[in-house]
Write an enzyme that holds these catalytic residues in place. Structure first.
Site, mmCIF file in Angstrom:
data_model
loop_
_atom_site.group_PDB
_atom_site.id
_atom_site.type_symbol
_atom_site.label_atom_id
_atom_site.label_comp_id
_atom_site.label_asym_id
_atom_site.label_seq_id
_atom_site.Cartn_x
_atom_site.Cartn_y
_atom_site.Cartn_z
ATOM 1 N N ASP A 10 0.873 -1.188 0.000
ATOM 2 C CA ASP A 10 0.000 0.000 0.000
ATOM 3 C C ASP A 10 0.914 1.243 0.000
ATOM 4 O O ASP A 10 0.926 2.024 0.932
ATOM 5 C CB ASP A 10 -0.968 0.004 1.194
ATOM 6 C CG ASP A 10 -0.262 0.058 2.534
ATOM 7 O OD1 ASP A 10 0.884 -0.406 2.626
ATOM 8 O OD2 ASP A 10 -0.846 0.598 3.496
ATOM 9 N N ASP A 15 6.750 1.074 2.212
ATOM 10 C CA ASP A 15 6.535 0.112 1.118
ATOM 11 C C ASP A 15 7.478 0.436 -0.044
ATOM 12 O O ASP A 15 8.002 -0.470 -0.700
ATOM 13 C CB ASP A 15 5.096 0.196 0.589
ATOM 14 C CG ASP A 15 4.053 -0.028 1.660
ATOM 15 O OD1 ASP A 15 3.519 -1.133 1.763
ATOM 16 O OD2 ASP A 15 3.788 0.933 2.406
ATOM 17 N N ASN A 39 -2.289 2.909 3.242
ATOM 18 C CA ASN A 39 -1.675 4.175 3.664
ATOM 19 C C ASN A 39 -2.398 5.359 3.042
ATOM 20 O O ASN A 39 -2.621 6.375 3.688
ATOM 21 C CB ASN A 39 -0.217 4.231 3.198
ATOM 22 C CG ASN A 39 0.724 3.513 4.140
ATOM 23 O OD1 ASN A 39 0.620 3.658 5.350
ATOM 24 N ND2 ASN A 39 1.642 2.747 3.568
ATOM 25 N N THR A 129 2.701 -6.219 2.702
ATOM 26 C CA THR A 129 3.096 -5.117 3.585
ATOM 27 C C THR A 129 2.009 -4.037 3.676
ATOM 28 O O THR A 129 2.294 -2.902 4.048
ATOM 29 C CB THR A 129 4.424 -4.494 3.122
ATOM 30 O OG1 THR A 129 4.223 -3.921 1.822
ATOM 31 C CG2 THR A 129 5.542 -5.505 3.069
ATOM 32 N N PHE A 170 -1.680 -0.594 12.131
ATOM 33 C CA PHE A 170 -2.439 -0.072 10.992
ATOM 34 C C PHE A 170 -2.918 -1.158 10.021
ATOM 35 O O PHE A 170 -4.099 -1.221 9.669
ATOM 36 C CB PHE A 170 -1.586 0.966 10.251
ATOM 37 C CG PHE A 170 -2.272 1.591 9.075
ATOM 38 C CD1 PHE A 170 -3.175 2.627 9.237
ATOM 39 C CD2 PHE A 170 -2.026 1.136 7.786
ATOM 40 C CE1 PHE A 170 -3.818 3.203 8.147
ATOM 41 C CE2 PHE A 170 -2.666 1.706 6.690
ATOM 42 C CZ PHE A 170 -3.563 2.739 6.869
ATOM 43 N N ASN A 171 -2.014 -2.008 9.512
ATOM 44 C CA ASN A 171 -2.403 -2.940 8.443
ATOM 45 C C ASN A 171 -3.516 -3.889 8.889
ATOM 46 O O ASN A 171 -4.442 -4.177 8.114
ATOM 47 C CB ASN A 171 -1.198 -3.758 7.965
ATOM 48 C CG ASN A 171 -0.220 -2.926 7.165
ATOM 49 O OD1 ASN A 171 -0.569 -1.882 6.620
ATOM 50 N ND2 ASN A 171 1.031 -3.374 7.110
ATOM 51 N N HIS A 247 9.141 -0.172 8.466
ATOM 52 C CA HIS A 247 8.508 -1.474 8.713
ATOM 53 C C HIS A 247 8.647 -2.460 7.559
ATOM 54 O O HIS A 247 9.149 -3.575 7.713
ATOM 55 C CB HIS A 247 7.010 -1.280 8.971
ATOM 56 C CG HIS A 247 6.670 -0.206 9.945
ATOM 57 N ND1 HIS A 247 6.730 -0.390 11.300
ATOM 58 C CD2 HIS A 247 6.239 1.070 9.762
ATOM 59 C CE1 HIS A 247 6.355 0.716 11.917
ATOM 60 N NE2 HIS A 247 6.052 1.616 11.008
ATOM 61 N N ASP A 248 8.139 -2.038 6.389
ATOM 62 C CA ASP A 248 7.927 -3.002 5.307
ATOM 63 C C ASP A 248 9.224 -3.537 4.723
ATOM 64 O O ASP A 248 9.305 -4.706 4.323
ATOM 65 C CB ASP A 248 7.083 -2.345 4.207
ATOM 66 C CG ASP A 248 5.720 -1.918 4.726
ATOM 67 O OD1 ASP A 248 5.274 -2.463 5.748
ATOM 68 O OD2 ASP A 248 5.108 -1.033 4.107
HETATM 69 O O1 RIB Z 1 1.909 -0.117 10.756
HETATM 70 C C1 RIB Z 1 2.896 -0.020 9.776
HETATM 71 C C2 RIB Z 1 2.342 -0.403 8.442
HETATM 72 O O2 RIB Z 1 1.265 0.464 8.128
HETATM 73 C C3 RIB Z 1 3.316 -0.279 7.303
HETATM 74 O O3 RIB Z 1 3.081 -1.310 6.384
HETATM 75 C C4 RIB Z 1 2.972 1.056 6.714
HETATM 76 O O4 RIB Z 1 3.319 1.138 5.357
HETATM 77 C C5 RIB Z 1 1.489 1.137 6.921
HETATM 78 O O5 RIB Z 1 0.849 0.450 5.882
HETATM 79 CA CA CA Z 2 2.681 -0.724 4.069
#
Ligand code: RIB
Ligand code: CA
Length: 317
Positions: A10, A15, A39, A129, A170-171, A247-248
């Site tokens: 996303d 990402d 996102n 991701t 979030f994801n 993160h990703d």
């Molecule tokens: O919480 C972090 C995730 O949420 C990551 O994948 C970031 O890109 C958002 O999508």
């Molecule tokens: Ca992401």
């Protein structure tokens, strides 16, 4: 040995770094990128994905997927309320030239099904991701798909605190029903990198300087994205230097250097879909006497130096 992978994203700044690393590292072969609502809205996540690929002259195909969660009309709360505090943290369009390569006409869901169901498709690693909507839709449409995916790496969830609510990352929060469906689908090798892992391996300004010194479009592009993340990341009172999680991209590092994950536990993982205050929470059960089978390995810590070195190597290629 080369690992073949598909990325479901996303895009999003982190990402984007994941795409750069996956497209550039010599031990990885990126077969396609599928975009999902997350996102930012789908029209931006696909455009950003195409921009990132164009930026490095990659001809890896990109496919647009779901523009909303599988059950909820938008996200659990509207996007503009969620991003109200700092609208600059997730900008709609990444600061790369507008894409010149179009997305492929097939849907992301079609591409996922066709790729894994094809002869020889069962050695492809899927790295997700973003919210898990595309994959949940694909699993629903093709019941044999779960058995064809040999390895799934997911960025999502939190065992400690969340980044959207007290407990939700979030994801998983954006599409909790999709996340729960994916984790219950019976995919045989699932590795989850929650916030606990990604927050323990944050990158700093000196890492950005090192990427700039590499000088390739992927390296300087990533340095700019990570500096943006550092600038906009909420202050952590415990932090001793300016850093941010990426993160990703840590998921991509784990494909080439599994040792980047320094603490990994086996468990039974579910995602809360009904809680009044806990929607999207990753519920990780590691009790030895639990009566449900293990369905995932969950990384709880990672090593920032190995992560940074991996990215430098990837960007050099
Ligand atoms: O919480 C972090 C995730 O949420 C990551 O994948 C970031 O890109 C958002 O999508
Ligand atoms: Ca992401």
């Amino acid at each position: 040995m080369t690992t073949r992978l598909i990325l479901d994203v996303d895009t999003g700044t982190d990402d984007a770094v994941a795409i750069f690393a996956a497209a550039c590292h010599p031990e990885l072969e990126l077969l396609g990128v599928t975009a999902v609502n997350g996102n930012v809205a789908l029209k931006y996540t696909i455009e950003n994905t195409l921009r990132v690929l164009d930026h490095i002259g990659s001809d890896v195909p990109a496919f647009a997927g779901a523009d909303r969660p599988i059950v909820r009309p938008d996200m659990p709360i509207p996007r503009h309320i969620l991003n109200g505090d700092d609208p600059q943290f997730q900008v709609n369009e990444l600061d790369f030239a507008p894409s010149t390569t179009p997305a492929r006409p097939e849907s992301a869901v079609r591409f996922l099904i066709d790729s894994f169901m094809a002869d020889g498709g069962d050695d492809i690693v899927l790295v997700a991701t973003g919210p898990l909507t595309n994959l949940a839709l694909a699993l629903g449409a093709e019941p044999r798909l779960a058995g064809r995916i040999p390895r799934l790496v997911i960025m999502g969830g939190a065992r400690g605190w969340g980044n959207v609510t007290a407990v939700a990352e979030f994801n998983f929060w954006v599409d909790p029903e999709a996340a729960e469906a994916v984790l219950s689908a019976g995919i045989r090798d699932v590795l989850i990198l929650p916030l606990d892992a990604t927050h323990s391996a944050q990158l700093g300004l000196e890492d950005c300087d090192a990427f700039d010194a590499v000088g390739t479009p992927a390296a300087t592009g990533s340095a700019a994205l990570i500096r943006h993340r550092i600038q906009h990341y909420p202050d952590d009172p415990a932090a001793v230097r300016a850093t941010a999680p990426v993160h990703d991209a840590l998921c991509i590092a784990a494909l080439v250097h599994p040792e980047v994950l320094t603490e990994v536990v086996d468990g039974t993982v579910h995602v809360e879909t009904a809680g009044e205050r806990t929607l999207g929470e990753m519920v990780l059960d590691t009790r030895p006497w639990r009566d449900e089978p293990t369905n995932a390995r969950v990384a709880l810590r990672a090593d920032a130096q190995i992560f940074s070195r991996f990215l430098t190597d990837a960007f050099r290629s």
